[in-house]
Enzyme design. Structure first.
Site, PDB file in Angstrom:
ATOM      1  N   CYS A  33     -10.047   2.402  18.585  1.00  0.00           N
ATOM      2  CA  CYS A  33      -9.967   1.649  19.834  1.00  0.00           C
ATOM      3  C   CYS A  33      -8.969   2.367  20.731  1.00  0.00           C
ATOM      4  CB  CYS A  33      -9.504   0.221  19.563  1.00  0.00           C
ATOM      5  SG  CYS A  33      -9.196  -0.795  21.031  1.00  0.00           S
TER       6      CYS A  33
ATOM      7  N   ARG B 177      -5.780   1.184  18.426  1.00  0.00           N
ATOM      8  CA  ARG B 177      -5.991   2.011  17.233  1.00  0.00           C
ATOM      9  C   ARG B 177      -4.695   2.117  16.440  1.00  0.00           C
ATOM     10  NH1 ARG B 177      -7.531   7.383  20.290  1.00  0.00           N
ATOM     11  NH2 ARG B 177      -7.834   8.259  18.208  1.00  0.00           N
TER      12      ARG B 177
ATOM     13  N   ARG C 236      -2.580  -2.810  -6.897  1.00  0.00           N
ATOM     14  CA  ARG C 236      -2.125  -3.738  -5.872  1.00  0.00           C
ATOM     15  C   ARG C 236      -1.349  -4.856  -6.547  1.00  0.00           C
ATOM     16  NH1 ARG C 236      -2.808  -0.282  -2.811  1.00  0.00           N
ATOM     17  NH2 ARG C 236      -3.813  -0.328  -0.761  1.00  0.00           N
TER      18      ARG C 236
ATOM     19  N   CYS D 110     -13.411  -1.293  25.337  1.00  0.00           N
ATOM     20  CA  CYS D 110     -13.186   0.079  25.787  1.00  0.00           C
ATOM     21  C   CYS D 110     -14.352   0.983  25.406  1.00  0.00           C
ATOM     22  CB  CYS D 110     -11.880   0.619  25.204  1.00  0.00           C
ATOM     23  SG  CYS D 110     -11.916   0.882  23.411  1.00  0.00           S
TER      24      CYS D 110
ATOM     25  N   HIS E 278       0.953  -4.233   5.873  1.00  0.00           N
ATOM     26  CA  HIS E 278      -0.258  -4.253   6.718  1.00  0.00           C
ATOM     27  C   HIS E 278      -1.478  -4.749   5.963  1.00  0.00           C
ATOM     28  CE1 HIS E 278      -0.433  -0.382   4.664  1.00  0.00           C
ATOM     29  NE2 HIS E 278      -1.717  -0.318   4.937  1.00  0.00           N
ATOM     30  N   GLU E 279      -1.290  -5.230   4.721  1.00  0.00           N
ATOM     31  CA  GLU E 279      -2.411  -5.748   3.941  1.00  0.00           C
ATOM     32  C   GLU E 279      -2.104  -7.199   3.622  1.00  0.00           C
ATOM     33  OE1 GLU E 279      -4.748  -2.862   1.088  1.00  0.00           O
ATOM     34  OE2 GLU E 279      -3.565  -4.233  -0.115  1.00  0.00           O
TER      35      GLU E 279
ATOM     36  N   CYS F 165      -6.910  -3.194   4.093  1.00  0.00           N
ATOM     37  CA  CYS F 165      -6.688  -1.742   4.061  1.00  0.00           C
ATOM     38  C   CYS F 165      -7.408  -1.079   2.901  1.00  0.00           C
ATOM     39  CB  CYS F 165      -5.190  -1.430   4.001  1.00  0.00           C
ATOM     40  SG  CYS F 165      -4.815   0.340   3.909  1.00  0.00           S
TER      41      CYS F 165
ATOM     42  N   CYS G 250     -10.777  -3.878  20.390  1.00  0.00           N
ATOM     43  CA  CYS G 250     -10.774  -4.761  21.564  1.00  0.00           C
ATOM     44  C   CYS G 250     -12.185  -5.167  21.965  1.00  0.00           C
ATOM     45  CB  CYS G 250     -10.061  -4.089  22.735  1.00  0.00           C
ATOM     46  SG  CYS G 250     -10.997  -2.754  23.543  1.00  0.00           S
TER      47      CYS G 250
ATOM     48  N   CYS H 244       0.846  -1.184   0.000  1.00  0.00           N
ATOM     49  CA  CYS H 244       0.000   0.000   0.000  1.00  0.00           C
ATOM     50  C   CYS H 244       0.888   1.243   0.000  1.00  0.00           C
ATOM     51  CB  CYS H 244      -0.889  -0.044   1.241  1.00  0.00           C
ATOM     52  SG  CYS H 244      -1.792   1.457   1.610  1.00  0.00           S
ATOM     53  N   HIS H 245       0.341   2.391  -0.379  1.00  0.00           N
ATOM     54  CA  HIS H 245       1.127   3.626  -0.379  1.00  0.00           C
ATOM     55  C   HIS H 245       1.612   3.977   1.034  1.00  0.00           C
ATOM     56  CE1 HIS H 245       1.539   5.564  -4.280  1.00  0.00           C
ATOM     57  NE2 HIS H 245       0.419   4.950  -4.630  1.00  0.00           N
ATOM     58  N   THR H 246       0.900   3.530   2.061  1.00  0.00           N
ATOM     59  CA  THR H 246       1.358   3.772   3.424  1.00  0.00           C
ATOM     60  C   THR H 246       2.657   3.018   3.690  1.00  0.00           C
ATOM     61  OG1 THR H 246      -0.925   4.056   4.158  1.00  0.00           O
ATOM     62  CG2 THR H 246       0.725   3.647   5.865  1.00  0.00           C
TER      63      THR H 246
ATOM     64  N   CYS I  38     -14.649   1.419  21.594  1.00  0.00           N
ATOM     65  CA  CYS I  38     -15.241   0.289  20.879  1.00  0.00           C
ATOM     66  C   CYS I  38     -16.738   0.172  21.135  1.00  0.00           C
ATOM     67  CB  CYS I  38     -14.538  -1.008  21.267  1.00  0.00           C
ATOM     68  SG  CYS I  38     -12.862  -1.179  20.582  1.00  0.00           S
TER      69      CYS I  38
END
Length: 388
Positions: A123, A127, A383, A112, A79-80, A188, A109, A56-58, A115
């Site tokens: 979260c 988060r 992707r 909290c 993260h994907e 993502c 979670c 991803c670009h992130t 959530c």
């Protein structure tokens, strides 16, 4: 899909695993695919076997080190992804070995105040946090080099590895029949863009949309607007090749800012008779954000920020502009509550309500991850799916 269980053992494994991972050692340095050690999951953690991951670009901006405060090395990005549960830590009850799962960088979670609130998908504890490079439980890493040096985590997930350890709050169990290849996109990009339309903006049939930046997230916005029955979907990108992909997904109009002889927002207002109902900024560029905001209709226009913006520049708006009725808001993970809502979203995708295959433009073995990075840098891929 049952044969996928052959990738993992039949019982939880409470020992260190040695596997391949792509490790970042510095800004813009080629990722090094090497053997790393992955510790067993601790309390309320899960270790998974990653079968598919994408870039991803992130990930790209983190690899480039655009934000100095987020730099930490060595680090495993990514993260994907999608995969199978390999083992579970103490206290984990919702996952079993062999479960089909999708990691989420924005955890839930379920306990909290955040959530329990219907007003946010953040979260309190899990988060998204790009500044954290260790596990929440004990502030330690579950990755290490062969000589024992810690390797930092990324966005609660670190999926550029054959095995990774996550907090159970950052993992979603999906239908065993769901195709993991495409479910990877729910981690993502697709969830972020489509959710921004469905959840954040709540676009209705007949309304108009402008999408600034037709990368994977922007095209997911287009897909979301299409499924909602938007009457006009204007795609904006400086890459003329994005027009073809945009039209395949659902844009009704394409604008290349380089070809316009007037301010972009003025062009859009002329096209739509006053401006679009919603604009989505997916470029991470404040000048683009300014145009996106200005292109919305006086009185009710809404701009949704999805792009990742580097510091230190601030919003290019005067507060009094908000007195004209136009609004601006950010959207994290498309305002989806991951664990609560993603399983249903996965079913919608399985039924064909959302087209996922359009987003996968390339597929490669994991060892070619640096080539996949270059494709993204060159604007040639949406992707690139990496097979582990």
């Amino acid at each position: 899909m049952g044969s996928l269980k052959s990738h993992i053992s039949a019982e939880p494994v409470a020992k260190v695993i040695t596997c391949k991972a792509a490790v970042a050692y510095g800004p813009e340095e080629p990722l090094v695919v090497e053997e790393v050690r992955v510790d067993p999951p601790q309390r309320m953690e899960v270790r998974i076997r990653v079968l598919f991951t994408s870039i991803c670009h992130t990930d790209l901006s983190a690899w480039q080190g655009q934000n100095e405060d987020q730099r930490m090395y060595p680090r495993i990005l990514g993260h994907e992804a999608s995969g199978l549960v390999e083992s579970v830590g103490e206290g984990v009850r919702e996952f079993e070995v062999g479960d089909h799962v999708v990691p989420i960088f924005n955890g839930e979670c379920g306990e909290c105040d955040y959530c329990r609130s219907e007003k946010t998908n953040l979260c309190e504890k899990y988060r998204v946090n790009p500044f954290r490079g260790t596990m929440v439980n004990d502030g330690k890493c579950r990755f290490s080099t062969k000589d024992g040096k810690p390797i930092y985590h990324f966005l609660n997930t670190s999926t550029f590895s054959e095995y990774t350890v996550l907090d159970s709050a950052c993992l979603v169990k999906i239908d065993q029949n769901a195709p993991l290849r495409t479910m990877t996109l729910l981690s993502c990009g697709v969830s972020t863009g489509l959710g921004a339309v469905w959840n954040t903006a709540n676009v209705q049939r007949g309304e108009s949309v402008a999408v600034f930046g037709l990368g994977a997230v922007g095209l997911a916005v287009v897909e979301g607007a299409r499924t909602r029955g938007a009457s006009r979907i204007i795609g904006v990108d400086i890459n003329p090749e994005k027009r073809i992909k945009g039209e395949a997904v659902g844009i009704t109009d394409f604008i290349n800012p380089k070809d316009v002889d007037k301010p972009l927002h003025q062009k859009i207002k002329e096209m739509t008779g006053g401006g679009v109902d919603y604009s989505f900024e997916c470029a991470g560029n404040l000048d683009v954000l300014r145009e996106a905001f200005s292109s919305t209709h006086d009185g009710w226009g809404l701009t949704v920020i999805l792009g990742i913006h580097p510091t230190p520049r601030l919003l290019p708006l005067h507060p009094m502009e908000l007195f004209d009725g136009r609004r601006i808001v950010g959207s994290v993970f498309g305002d989806f509550k991951g664990k609560s809502q993603l399983p249903h979203f996965a079913h919608q995708c399985m039924k064909g309500e959302v087209k996922l295959d359009e987003f996968i433009t390339h597929e490669m073995p994991f060892g070619k991850i640096n080539e996949a990075l270059q494709l993204l840098i060159d604007g040639k891929s949406l992707r690139c799916l990496l097979h582990l």
